[in-house]
Design a protein around this motif. Structure first.
Motif, short mmCIF file in Angstrom:
data_model
loop_
_atom_site.label_atom_id
_atom_site.label_comp_id
_atom_site.label_asym_id
_atom_site.label_seq_id
_atom_site.Cartn_x
_atom_site.Cartn_y
_atom_site.Cartn_z
N GLU A 140 0.83 -1.21 0.00
CA GLU A 140 0.00 0.00 0.00
C GLU A 140 0.86 1.26 0.00
N GLY A 141 2.02 1.21 0.65
CA GLY A 141 2.90 2.36 0.73
C GLY A 141 3.77 2.59 -0.50
N GLN A 142 3.75 1.66 -1.44
CA GLN A 142 4.60 1.84 -2.62
C GLN A 142 4.11 2.97 -3.52
N ALA A 143 2.84 3.32 -3.44
CA ALA A 143 2.33 4.43 -4.26
C ALA A 143 3.04 5.74 -3.91
N MET A 144 3.32 5.96 -2.64
CA MET A 144 4.04 7.16 -2.24
C MET A 144 5.46 7.16 -2.81
N GLU A 145 6.11 6.01 -2.80
CA GLU A 145 7.45 5.91 -3.35
C GLU A 145 7.46 6.23 -4.85
N TYR A 146 6.47 5.69 -5.57
CA TYR A 146 6.36 5.99 -7.00
C TYR A 146 6.03 7.45 -7.23
N HIS A 147 5.21 8.03 -6.38
CA HIS A 147 4.87 9.44 -6.50
C HIS A 147 6.13 10.30 -6.40
#
Length: 149
Positions: free
Chosen positions: A85-92
């Protein structure tokens, strides 16, 4: 207000406008579109197992894996779901750094600065956010492979 000061204000406003545009575009890519090349997504979450879909370079489905943690380590299934779920922030952050680096490279080259120097400095921003992303994806892979202790 002098013409020189007015040009500086315009330049700063242009930088801020582009930074905001890059931020919102990368937000749209990472969150609503869910574009995460070489990433993962949770397909199904059961009581003590998680079904994970790995994605290829283009962000399309590649392989489906059912992760069932060893006895006594049921918390790993929840940790895996949280990391995915937290990978979206990393991609952002990664997408934003790429867009800002490209913009910065273009602006500095138009000013007549050396492309080598600007390319090295702008790639540093992408390297730092890319390193964070790779480490995050490595943590997810380590949990899936059972190497997470």
């Amino acid at each position: 207000m002098s013409e020189e000061m007015l040009n500086k204000v315009r330049r700063v406003l242009l930088y801020i406008a582009f930074l905001m545009a890059a931020f919102f575009l990368s937000y749209f890519l990472a969150y609503p579109l869910g574009y995460s090349p070489l990433g993962y997504e949770v397909v199904e979450k059961q009581e003590n197992a998680v079904v994970v879909q790995s994605l290829n370079t283009w962000g399309f489905e590649e392989e489906r894996v059912t992760y069932q943690p060893p006895e006594g380590y049921e918390w790993r299934a929840e940790a895996l779901a949280d990391r995915i779920e937290g990978q979206a922030m990393e991609y952002h952050l990664f997408f934003t750094s790429i867009m800002v680096a490209i913009f910065w490279l273009g602006m500095e080259v138009l000013k007549g600065r050396s492309m080598k120097k600007v390319l090295v400095l702008s790639s540093f921003y992408v390297f730092v956010s890319g390193l964070s992303l790779v480490q995050h994806l490595g943590d997810i892979k380590a949990i899936l492979e059972g190497a997470f202790y």
